[in-house]
Design a protein around this motif. Structure first.
Motif, short mmCIF file in Angstrom:
data_model
loop_
_atom_site.label_atom_id
_atom_site.label_comp_id
_atom_site.label_asym_id
_atom_site.label_seq_id
_atom_site.Cartn_x
_atom_site.Cartn_y
_atom_site.Cartn_z
N ILE A 19 0.83 -1.20 0.00
CA ILE A 19 0.00 0.00 0.00
C ILE A 19 0.87 1.25 0.00
O ILE A 19 0.62 2.21 -0.74
CB ILE A 19 -0.94 0.00 1.22
N GLU A 20 1.92 1.23 0.82
CA GLU A 20 2.81 2.40 0.91
C GLU A 20 3.52 2.66 -0.41
O GLU A 20 3.68 3.82 -0.83
CB GLU A 20 3.83 2.18 2.03
N LEU A 21 3.93 1.60 -1.09
CA LEU A 21 4.61 1.75 -2.38
C LEU A 21 3.68 2.35 -3.43
O LEU A 21 4.11 3.16 -4.27
CB LEU A 21 5.15 0.40 -2.86
N VAL A 22 2.43 1.97 -3.39
CA VAL A 22 1.48 2.44 -4.40
C VAL A 22 0.94 3.84 -4.06
O VAL A 22 0.87 4.72 -4.93
CB VAL A 22 0.30 1.45 -4.54
N LEU A 23 0.58 4.04 -2.80
CA LEU A 23 -0.11 5.27 -2.42
C LEU A 23 0.77 6.27 -1.70
O LEU A 23 0.57 7.49 -1.82
CB LEU A 23 -1.32 4.94 -1.53
N GLY A 24 1.73 5.77 -0.91
CA GLY A 24 2.48 6.67 -0.05
C GLY A 24 1.54 7.32 0.95
O GLY A 24 0.54 6.73 1.39
N TRP A 25 1.85 8.57 1.33
CA TRP A 25 0.94 9.37 2.17
C TRP A 25 0.60 10.61 1.35
O TRP A 25 1.38 11.57 1.34
CB TRP A 25 1.58 9.73 3.50
N PRO A 26 -0.51 10.60 0.62
CA PRO A 26 -0.81 11.67 -0.34
C PRO A 26 -0.79 13.07 0.29
O PRO A 26 -1.16 13.25 1.45
CB PRO A 26 -2.22 11.31 -0.82
N ASP A 27 -0.38 14.06 -0.49
CA ASP A 27 -0.30 15.43 0.00
C ASP A 27 -1.66 15.94 0.46
O ASP A 27 -1.76 16.66 1.45
CB ASP A 27 0.25 16.35 -1.10
N TRP A 28 -2.73 15.56 -0.29
CA TRP A 28 -4.05 16.05 0.09
C TRP A 28 -4.47 15.52 1.46
O TRP A 28 -5.12 16.22 2.24
CB TRP A 28 -5.09 15.67 -0.97
N LEU A 29 -4.04 14.29 1.77
CA LEU A 29 -4.36 13.72 3.07
C LEU A 29 -3.53 14.38 4.16
O LEU A 29 -4.02 14.66 5.26
CB LEU A 29 -4.11 12.21 3.04
N PHE A 30 -2.26 14.65 3.85
CA PHE A 30 -1.38 15.32 4.82
C PHE A 30 -1.92 16.71 5.17
O PHE A 30 -1.90 17.12 6.34
CB PHE A 30 0.03 15.42 4.26
N LYS A 31 -2.40 17.42 4.16
CA LYS A 31 -2.92 18.76 4.40
C LYS A 31 -4.16 18.74 5.28
O LYS A 31 -4.42 19.69 6.02
CB LYS A 31 -3.23 19.43 3.06
N ARG A 32 -4.93 17.64 5.20
CA ARG A 32 -6.18 17.58 5.95
C ARG A 32 -6.00 17.05 7.37
O ARG A 32 -6.59 17.57 8.31
CB ARG A 32 -7.20 16.73 5.18
N ILE A 33 -5.21 16.00 7.52
CA ILE A 33 -5.10 15.38 8.85
C ILE A 33 -3.65 15.23 9.31
O ILE A 33 -3.39 14.59 10.33
CB ILE A 33 -5.79 14.00 8.87
N ARG A 34 -2.71 15.81 8.54
CA ARG A 34 -1.28 15.68 8.84
C ARG A 34 -0.84 14.22 8.74
O ARG A 34 -1.20 13.53 7.82
CB ARG A 34 -0.95 16.29 10.21
N HIS A 35 -0.08 13.72 9.71
CA HIS A 35 0.48 12.37 9.63
C HIS A 35 0.65 11.84 11.04
O HIS A 35 0.90 12.61 11.98
CB HIS A 35 1.83 12.42 8.91
N PRO A 36 0.52 10.51 11.26
CA PRO A 36 0.69 9.97 12.62
C PRO A 36 1.99 10.37 13.28
O PRO A 36 2.03 10.59 14.50
CB PRO A 36 0.62 8.45 12.38
N VAL A 37 3.09 10.46 12.52
CA VAL A 37 4.36 10.86 13.10
C VAL A 37 4.30 12.31 13.57
O VAL A 37 4.90 12.68 14.59
CB VAL A 37 5.51 10.64 12.10
N VAL A 38 3.58 13.15 12.83
CA VAL A 38 3.41 14.55 13.24
C VAL A 38 2.62 14.62 14.54
O VAL A 38 2.94 15.41 15.44
CB VAL A 38 2.71 15.36 12.13
N TRP A 39 1.57 13.81 14.63
CA TRP A 39 0.78 13.78 15.87
C TRP A 39 1.67 13.36 17.05
O TRP A 39 1.63 13.98 18.12
CB TRP A 39 -0.38 12.80 15.76
N PHE A 40 2.44 12.31 16.84
CA PHE A 40 3.30 11.83 17.92
C PHE A 40 4.38 12.87 18.23
O PHE A 40 4.72 13.07 19.40
CB PHE A 40 3.95 10.50 17.52
N GLY A 41 4.88 13.52 17.20
CA GLY A 41 5.89 14.55 17.42
C GLY A 41 5.38 15.68 18.29
O GLY A 41 6.15 16.27 19.07
N ALA A 42 4.11 15.99 18.19
CA ALA A 42 3.52 17.03 19.03
C ALA A 42 3.56 16.60 20.50
O ALA A 42 3.81 17.43 21.39
CB ALA A 42 2.08 17.31 18.60
N LEU A 43 3.34 15.31 20.76
CA LEU A 43 3.44 14.81 22.14
C LEU A 43 4.87 14.89 22.65
O LEU A 43 5.10 15.23 23.82
CB LEU A 43 2.95 13.36 22.20
#
Length: 321
Positions: A19-43
């Motif tokens: 899934i990661e190879l095909v989709l990655g983490w799309p920019d549109w999704l990052f702009k809307r909900i960021r990324h799990p690592v970003v959430w954890f980084g805030a903690l």
């Protein structure tokens, strides 16, 4: 109601990687909900700001850092266990779990970031290449010439092949999504507070040591995969000879294998924020790399990751039999 579906952790990791190879983490999704690592980084930032007091002694700051690190890793594990427990053992449940796991693997984004350096450097656009390489390394890009940019890119490619791909898959293949989440938490903590600066030497000391332990086996596996993909005996020889010369107990293995496979020298002296660091060379007697070596490094990376996928598939089949 779908019948219950049981799959092993290695199979789940293969699905997630696909899934990661095909989709990655799309920019549109990052702009809307960021990324799990970003959430954890805030903690991590919250913990650092509130529990890392400069007025406290070294030992107290180290203890608080250790407690913070273990607590945050525990949060990641509990969250992953909760997700695994809540999702049903059906096709869509397993698919969703694999989708979540895919967000913690970085093979596609790593390739994209290094390619973003290679393209302008090939066209002799050094300024754009410097800007691109600043996204993946901590050293001062203004101090880098073509060889320095190529060297930094190849080192990042080799090291992050371990940290961003093989290591999370390794722990995920053993412990499933909780193992993958735990590793990513440890690695994020190290990347944020595991520095030998006045502020983080004590508070991030435990996180840095924990990251060293978590990467001990994966880094050596990554070095082995890169050396195998290089199809050169010298890659193995340079890895075994020079890996321990690196400042990191782990990063030297994939970097030395990359240096030997491409017949270039890596590591060496560098500058971080106007501070020079006299690092030893890996494959010292070889030439400096250039833009074409980044292309060769990306091809080597793809072959090494393909070998890793084959190994993971063999393990998955072996467990199923």
């Amino acid at each position: 109601m779908d019948a219950g579906v049981i799959i092993t952790a290695p199979v789940l990791m293969l699905f997630a990687w696909g899934i990661e190879l095909v989709l990655g983490w799309p920019d549109w999704l990052f702009k809307r909900i960021r990324h799990p690592v970003v959430w954890f980084g805030a903690l991590v930032s919250w913990s650092d700001n509130r529990l890392n007091r400069e007025s406290w002694s070294h030992s107290v700051r180290y203890l608080m850092g250790a407690i913070s690190t273990l607590s945050l890793v525990g949060v990641a594990i509990i969250t992953a266990v909760g997700i695994t427990w809540l999702l049903p053992d059906t096709g869509w449940g397993i698919g969703l779990e694999a989708l979540i796991a895919s967000s913690l693997i970085a093979s596609r984004s790593l390739h994209s970031h290094v390619s973003a350096v290679e393209r302008p450097l090939t066209m002799n656009d050094v300024e754009t290449a410097r800007e691109a390489v600043s996204m993946i390394v901590g050293r001062d890009p203004k101090q880098l010439d073509e060889a320095g940019i190529a060297r930094a890119s190849l080192e990042s490619l080799a090291e992050n092949a371990s940290d961003g791909v093989i290591a999370p898959l390794f722990w995920g293949a053993i412990f499933g999504l909780p193992g993958l989440a735990a590793y990513k938490a440890v690695n994020t903590l190290d990347s944020m507070i595991g520095y030998k600066t006045d502020r983080h030497l004590a508070f991030g000391g435990f996180a840095a040591r924990l990251d060293d332990v978590a990467n001990f086996i994966p880094a050596r596996l990554t070095g082995l995969l890169i050396a195998m993909a290089g199809l050169k005996i010298k890659a193995f020889k340079i890895m075994l000879r020079d890996a321990r010369r690196h400042r990191s107990p782990n990063a030297g293995w994939p970097e030395a294998a990359m240096a030997g496979a491409l017949a270039v020298r890596l590591s060496g002296p560098r500058i971080y924020s106007d501070q020079s660091s006299a690092e030893p060379w890996l494959n010292e007697d070889a030439r400096d790399p250039n833009a074409s070596d980044i292309q060769a490094g990306l091809r080597l990376y793809r072959r090494a990751m393909a070998l890793g996928a084959v190994a993971l598939a063999v393990i998955a089949v072996g467990i199923a039999l």
